[in-house]
Design a protein around this motif. Structure first.
Motif: not given
Length: 246
Positions: A126-128, A93-98
């Motif tokens: 990390a994705a959040l 996913l990586g960094a998604m700023n979810a």
């Protein structure tokens, strides 16, 4: 005999009949609405029931799952074209700023060792975005749910339009150090076929789950013992957590 729940086409075809829209689905849909989550990540999205429901309600959704067979079903659902599908695991996913990440269907229990569980929690973190939330559930080991995984207590029958009548039951194999191994038997009556899938799940206590979440960088945690948001006690069947990313 291996765990073929997520790869055998017959068992994948049965998945939705055995795991329909229910109280857990409503809980996560309500959570996304309550938290005004614009962007949602569904880790271990399976056949995409929740991911597509979220998309149809206006959320931007990414669903990730390692099973191609499950994703093939997901991509045929109404609303599937509005979801970004990833074949793989949470690390991709990586960094998604979810705003919200979730692991439903007791996905948290398939991570048998601490290293794989920690890596998944770290990937969710990390994705959040800062202040984003991770929500998931795990069966409460204090109530020993596996004691009911016997042919007599677990037997059920479902009728599928494609596969006909299917009789299903479970058989406990062993319990060791929080790991539970069991068989699920599927008897396709009209076809005179039987499939046996061997599964293993990890049962973590509330304290173990809390420690893992803190290690991954999560702070405040809300805990519920059922889908009606009751407090957790020793008789709770579920350990449902909503943890906030620091």
């Amino acid at each position: 005999m291996t765990d073929s729940h997520y790869s055998d086409p017959r068992l994948v075809a049965l998945y939705d009949a055995l795991n329909p829209f229910a109280d857990d689905t409503r809980f996560y849909l309500d959570l996304a609405a309550r938290t005004q989550a614009s962007r949602v990540v569904d880790i271990g999205c399976g056949t995409g029931l929740l991911a597509c429901e979220l998309a149809l309600r206006g959320h931007a959704v990414t669903g990730v799952d390692p099973s191609r067979a499950m994703l093939d079903v997901a991509r045929r659902r109404p609303g599937a074209g509005q979801v970004e599908w990833i074949e793989g695991d949470a690390v991709q996913l990586g960094a998604m700023n979810a705003d919200l990440a979730m692991m439903t269907g007791h996905v948290a229990q398939i991570f048998l060792d601490d290293a794989s569980f920690d890596a998944t929690l770290a990937a969710a973190h990390a994705a959040l975005r800062p202040g984003g939330r991770l929500a998931f559930e795990s069966r409460n080991p204090l109530v020993s749910p596996w004691l009911a995984w016997t042919p007599d207590q677990s037997r059920r029958v479902t009728d599928d339009t494609r596969l006909g009548t299917v009789e299903i039951w479970q058989q406990l194999i062993d319990v060791q150090s929080g790991r539970v191994r069991f068989e699920t038997w599927f008897r396709f009556i009209g076809r005179d076929e039987t499939v046996v899938s061997v599964s293993e799940l990890r049962f973590r206590t509330q304290a173990e789950l809390s420690d893992a979440l803190r290690k991954a960088g999560f702070g405040a945690m809300e805990w519920f013992g059922d889908w009606a948001r009751s407090p957790v006690d020793d008789a709770s069947r579920e350990l449902i957590v909503v943890a906030t990313r620091v």
